[in-house]
Design an enzyme around this catalytic site. Structure first.
Site, PDB file in Angstrom:
ATOM      1  N   ALA A 193       0.838  -1.199   0.000  1.00 41.80           N
ATOM      2  CA  ALA A 193       0.000   0.000   0.000  1.00 41.80           C
ATOM      3  C   ALA A 193       0.878   1.255   0.000  1.00 41.80           C
ATOM      4  O   ALA A 193       1.994   1.240   0.514  1.00 41.80           O
ATOM      5  CB  ALA A 193      -0.895  -0.001   1.244  1.00 41.80           C
ATOM      6  N   ASP A 194       0.377   2.339  -0.606  1.00 39.38           N
ATOM      7  CA  ASP A 194       1.048   3.626  -0.417  1.00 39.38           C
ATOM      8  C   ASP A 194       0.262   4.409   0.637  1.00 39.38           C
ATOM      9  O   ASP A 194      -0.751   3.918   1.151  1.00 39.38           O
ATOM     10  CB  ASP A 194       1.195   4.387  -1.739  1.00 39.38           C
ATOM     11  CG  ASP A 194      -0.134   4.780  -2.362  1.00 39.38           C
ATOM     12  OD1 ASP A 194      -1.160   4.812  -1.644  1.00 39.38           O
ATOM     13  OD2 ASP A 194      -0.159   5.057  -3.573  1.00 39.38           O
ATOM     14  N   SER A 195       0.759   5.604   0.981  1.00 39.44           N
ATOM     15  CA  SER A 195       0.138   6.313   2.101  1.00 39.44           C
ATOM     16  C   SER A 195      -1.319   6.677   1.810  1.00 39.44           C
ATOM     17  O   SER A 195      -2.165   6.686   2.705  1.00 39.44           O
ATOM     18  CB  SER A 195       0.945   7.569   2.446  1.00 39.44           C
ATOM     19  OG  SER A 195       1.115   8.372   1.303  1.00 39.44           O
TER      20      SER A 195
END
Lengths: 246, 78
Positions: B36-38
Site C-alpha cells: 500500500a502507499d500512504s
C-alpha cells in the site's frame, strides 16, 4: 465537448462577476450547480437567472473556520454528491506593506487560501471514493508576478498555486485533478470604477488590448472541469490577454 | 466478535489493495508487506469507517499500520 451532465459543482463567491459567470458556464454544460457566497440576495438573483432545478443557493461566510466543512456537507446534501469544487471566493485588503495591518493580512489569507484548503480537504473523501473529482482554484496573475500594494493578496494567490500542485500530486492516481485559473485584468464591478487614464495605462501592457471578460475565465473553468481535461493536473492556466506570459 | 471483525477487515484489505487473501495475515503491514502507499492507507481507514459505522480520528488512524492494529481498534471502539 466539455459536457458536464450528471456532475455537480460548488462555486464559492458565486455572486461576483467571475463567480456567477463560472456558475453559468458549468450550468450551461449540464452540471447541477451550488452557489455559495455571503450575499444571499445576490446569490438568489444569480439562481433565478440560471433557473430550473439544477441550481442551489448555499450561503456561507468562509472567514469562519468551521464554515468550509459545513458548506461541503450542505452541498452534498443538496446535490447528492460533490464532483467539482471551484474555489473562487476571494477578497482584497490592499495597502503598501509598511501600512498593512496584521488583521488585513490575516483576513485575506484566511478567506483566499485557508478556506480553499479546508473546502478542498472536505470534498476529497467523496471524490476519492468515486475516483473522479475536479478542484479548481481561481488565483490571479499577481500570484505569479507580484503587485505593489498587494503583498497579502499576491501571497494568498501564490499559495493557492503551491497548494494545488501539492494536492494534485497526492490525488492524481484517484482520478482527481487539481488546477488553477489565473485571470489578468477582467472587466467587473471592481475595474468599472477605474478612471480612463488608469484604464488606458493598463491596456498598454496587454497585447490583446482589452480587458478580459468573466466569460473568458468561466470557459477555462468549464474546460478544466470536463472529462476532456482528465490528463491536465497541477497546472495554472493564465487567462490574461498576454499581459504576462509564464 | 473479534473473529468476525478480523474477517471483515481482511475482506476490505483484499478488495482495496488487490492482494491475495493468504498474504493478509494479522501481522501484515499495509505498506511494508501489502504494497500500500500512504493514500491507500487513508482509503483503507475510510473503508473501515463505512463497514463498521464508526469514526476513526486522525491520530488513531496514524497508528493503524497492520491488519492487527485495525482489528484491535475496531474491536475496542465499535
Amino acid at each position: 465537448m466539455f459536457d458536464l451532465s450528471g456532475k455537480t459543482a460548488l462555486v464559492t463567491g458565486a455572486s461576483g462577476g467571475i463567480g456567477s459567470a463560472i456558475a453559468k458556464a458549468l450550468h450551461d454544460q449540464g452540471a447541477v450547480v451550488g452557489l455559495s457566497g455571503t450575499r444571499v440576495e445576490a446569490l438568489e438573483k444569480v439562481a433565478a437567472e440560471l433557473g430550473g432545478d439544477r441550481v442551489h443557493v448555499l450561503p456561507a461566510n468562509l472567514s469562519d473556520a468551521d464554515a468550509p466543512a459545513d458548506l461541503v456537507k450542505r452541498a452534498d446534501k443538496a446535490m447528492g454528491q460533490l464532483d467539482i469544487l471551484v474555489n473562487n471566493a476571494g477578497l482584497t485588503r490592499d495597502n503598501l506593506a509598511m501600512r498593512l495591518k496584521d488583521e488585513d493580512w490575516d483576513t485575506v489569507l484566511a478567506v483566499n487560501l485557508t478556506a480553499s484548503f479546508r473546502l478542498s480537504k472536505a470534498c476529497l473523501r467523496g471524490m476519492m471514493k468515486r475516483r473522479w473529482g475536479r478542484i479548481i482554484g481561481i488565483t490571479s496573475v499577481v500570484g505569479t508576478t507580484g503587485n505593489a500594494g498587494q503583498t497579502n493578496y499576491a501571497a494568498s494567490k501564490a499559495g493557492l498555486i503551491g497548494m494545488s500542485k501539492s494536492l494534485a500530486q497526492e490525488v492524481a492516481s484517484r482520478g482527481i485533478t487539481v488546477n488553477c485559473v489565473a485571470p489578468g485584468f477582467i472587466a467587473t464591478a471592481m475595474t468599472d470604477v477605474l478612471s480612463d487614464d488608469i484604464k488606458e495605462n493598463l491596456l498598454s501592457g496587454i497585447p490583446c488590448a482589452k480587458l478580459g471578460s468573466p466569460e473568458d475565465i468561466a470557459a477555462s473553468v468549464a474546460y478544466l472541469s470536463s472529462n476532456e481535461a482528465a490528463y491536465v493536473t497541477g497546472q495554472t492556466l493564465h487567462v490574461n490577454g498576454g499581459m504576462a506570459m509564464i | 466478535m473479534s473473529n468476525d471483525v478480523a474477517d471483515r477487515v481482511k475482506k476490505i484489505v483484499v478488495e482495496h489493495l488487490g492482494v491475495e487473501e493468504a498474504k493478509v495475515v494479522e501481522s501484515a503491514s499495509f505498506i511494508d508487506d501489502l504494497g500500500a502507499d500512504s493514500l491507500d492507507t487513508v482509503e483503507l481507514v475510510m473503508a473501515f469507517e463505512e463497514e463498521f459505522g464508526c469514526e476513526i480520528p486522525d491520530d488513531a488512524a496514524e497508528k493503524i499500520v497492520t491488519v492487527q492494529n485495525a482489528v484491535d481498534f475496531i474491536s475496542e471502539n465499535v
